[in-house]
Design an enzyme around this catalytic site. Structure first.
Site, PDB file in Angstrom:
ATOM      1  N   TYR A   2      42.353  41.195  22.922  1.00 17.19           N
ATOM      2  CA  TYR A   2      41.920  41.969  24.226  1.00 17.19           C
ATOM      3  C   TYR A   2      42.752  40.323  25.174  1.00 17.19           C
ATOM      4  O   TYR A   2      43.208  39.551  24.545  1.00 17.19           O
ATOM      5  CB  TYR A   2      40.300  40.891  24.862  1.00 17.19           C
ATOM      6  CG  TYR A   2      39.945  39.708  24.089  1.00 17.19           C
ATOM      7  CD1 TYR A   2      40.465  38.653  25.573  1.00 17.19           C
ATOM      8  CD2 TYR A   2      39.419  39.097  23.086  1.00 17.19           C
ATOM      9  CE1 TYR A   2      39.858  37.571  25.135  1.00 17.19           C
ATOM     10  CE2 TYR A   2      39.250  38.254  22.897  1.00 17.19           C
ATOM     11  CZ  TYR A   2      38.981  37.000  24.069  1.00 17.19           C
ATOM     12  OH  TYR A   2      38.554  35.676  23.424  1.00 17.19           O
ATOM     13  N   CYS A   3      42.540  40.278  26.392  1.00 17.78           N
ATOM     14  CA  CYS A   3      43.532  39.703  27.420  1.00 17.78           C
ATOM     15  C   CYS A   3      42.908  39.814  28.893  1.00 17.78           C
ATOM     16  O   CYS A   3      41.697  40.703  28.761  1.00 17.78           O
ATOM     17  CB  CYS A   3      45.109  40.133  27.602  1.00 17.78           C
ATOM     18  SG  CYS A   3      45.197  41.753  28.283  1.00 17.78           S
ATOM     19  N   THR A   4      43.619  39.407  29.770  1.00 12.43           N
ATOM     20  CA  THR A   4      43.332  39.131  31.458  1.00 12.43           C
ATOM     21  C   THR A   4      42.486  41.159  31.682  1.00 12.43           C
ATOM     22  O   THR A   4      41.300  41.402  31.496  1.00 12.43           O
ATOM     23  CB  THR A   4      43.556  39.060  31.689  1.00 12.43           C
ATOM     24  OG1 THR A   4      43.861  37.277  32.121  1.00 12.43           O
ATOM     25  CG2 THR A   4      42.756  38.293  33.285  1.00 12.43           C
ATOM     26  N   GLY A   8      44.134  43.754  29.975  1.00 13.37           N
ATOM     27  CA  GLY A   8      44.746  44.814  28.857  1.00 13.37           C
ATOM     28  C   GLY A   8      46.043  45.110  28.383  1.00 13.37           C
ATOM     29  O   GLY A   8      46.986  45.281  27.839  1.00 13.37           O
ATOM     30  N   ILE A  44      38.839  41.384  29.914  1.00 10.73           N
ATOM     31  CA  ILE A  44      38.352  40.690  30.580  1.00 10.73           C
ATOM     32  C   ILE A  44      37.264  41.416  31.779  1.00 10.73           C
ATOM     33  O   ILE A  44      36.632  41.593  31.875  1.00 10.73           O
ATOM     34  CB  ILE A  44      38.203  39.754  30.185  1.00 10.73           C
ATOM     35  CG1 ILE A  44      38.767  39.229  28.915  1.00 10.73           C
ATOM     36  CG2 ILE A  44      36.961  38.838  30.530  1.00 10.73           C
ATOM     37  CD1 ILE A  44      39.785  37.672  28.983  1.00 10.73           C
TER      38      ILE A  44
END
Length: 314
Positions: free
Chosen positions: A188-190, A192, A217
């Site tokens: 995951y990341c901020t 996508g 997220i």
């Protein structure tokens, strides 16, 4: 590569729409879109940063609702971006100082040749299904963001590679053979984009079951109720809000303008904190000459505030 910028106008108070977006697409004509996008944003009072490359578009913009929607409509009118998705949130003030539309080699820089999310990529997982995946004992959960981002919030049980930049992620994977010990990888990341490109890299490295959080997220914090959430802390964002929390409400973090790390209200009580000059994370790394230079800059920032202006050095 080149970029186009505009100096800021005086800040206007009010409620602003923030749109985070990215889309991987084969875009050989990316250079021709720069001026059109810049002029459209400028005309509609939209600021932020948009990156264009042969692999697609990435960025975050903010402005009046109608202005942001005009930019999104223009993008979706391009055949390559017809399926563009974005995440919306609100800001109580304009969260960007200027407008930039840049031409880049990559819309998110990994620095590995021939990694192409348009060709091979992992499996999307909707926010509502994310908890089940990351709670599965057969899953390794990896945060693909940088260390200053993970410092203020992560998913419960996630592995934090402690990378300074996304360029370090491929080497981290290669130096951690234990990642092959479980059948599933969830990343995951901020918003996508980094985890999507990371899944393409992982698939190229021979990992089979590779998943990534759709919308990142931000989408999780928007859709999953806080009482059901496995997210711990706040999510760093790349604008003057600094962080957001559940429901995408603005967090209480600020930036240390010396080292650009996020800081909490408690950190501001430290004797090593000085507005615009230092925080506990960077105090011991700076010389007194450095701190004096930052003090001089901070003084210029404060003077600009008294005139109702924004200081570009910030």
């Amino acid at each position: 590569m080149t970029d186009t910028t505009i100096l800021p106008r005086p800040e206007v108070s009010g409620d602003f729409l923030v749109a985070a977006l990215y889309h991987f697409a084969r875009l050989p004509r990316f250079e021709s879109l720069r001026e059109q996008l810049f002029e459209l944003c400028q005309k509609n009072g939209v600021k932020g940063t948009l990156l264009l490359a042969a692999e697609g578009i990435n960025g975050t913009i903010a402005g009046p609702d109608a202005g942001v929607q005009a930019v999104l409509s223009f993008l979706r009118a391009q055949p390559e971006f017809a399926a563009l998705e974005h995440k919306e949130s609100r800001a109580s003030h304009m969260p960007f100082v200027r407008l930039k539309v840049k031409l880049k080699k990559e819309i998110v820089t990994m620095g590995v040749p021939d990694i192409d999310p348009n060709r091979i990529v992992g499996t999307y997982v909707d926010p509502r299904d994310w908890n089940a995946l990351i709670s599965d004992p057969d899953t390794i959960v990896i945060d693909t963001r940088n260390d200053y981002e993970t410092a203020i919030g992560v998913f419960k049980g996630a592995v934090d590679p402690q990378t300074k930049t996304f360029r370090e992620f491929p080497d981290w994977v290669k130096n951690n053979p234990g990642l092959h010990n479980k059948p599933k990888i969830a990343m995951y990341c901020t918003g996508g984009i980094r985890c999507e490109k990371a899944t393409a890299f992982m698939k190229e490295q021979g990992f089979d079951e590779v998943y990534h959080l759709k919308g990142g997220i931000l989408k999780y914090l928007e859709e999953v109720p806080e009482e059901e959430s496995l997210w711990e802390g706040a999510c760093f964002v790349f604008d003057e809000r600094v962080s957001v929390v559940h429901g995408l409400a603005e967090g209480d973090h600020q930036l240390c303008h010396a080292c650009r790390n996020p800081i909490t209200p408690d950190v501001r009580l430290s004797p090593k904190f000085e507005e615009g000059v230092s925080c506990p994370s960077c105090y011991d790394e700076r010389s007194e000459d450095d701190r004096q230079r930052f003090r001089d800059r901070q003084q210029q920032i404060e003077l600009a505030k008294t005139r109702g202006e924004r200081h570009l050095g910030r």
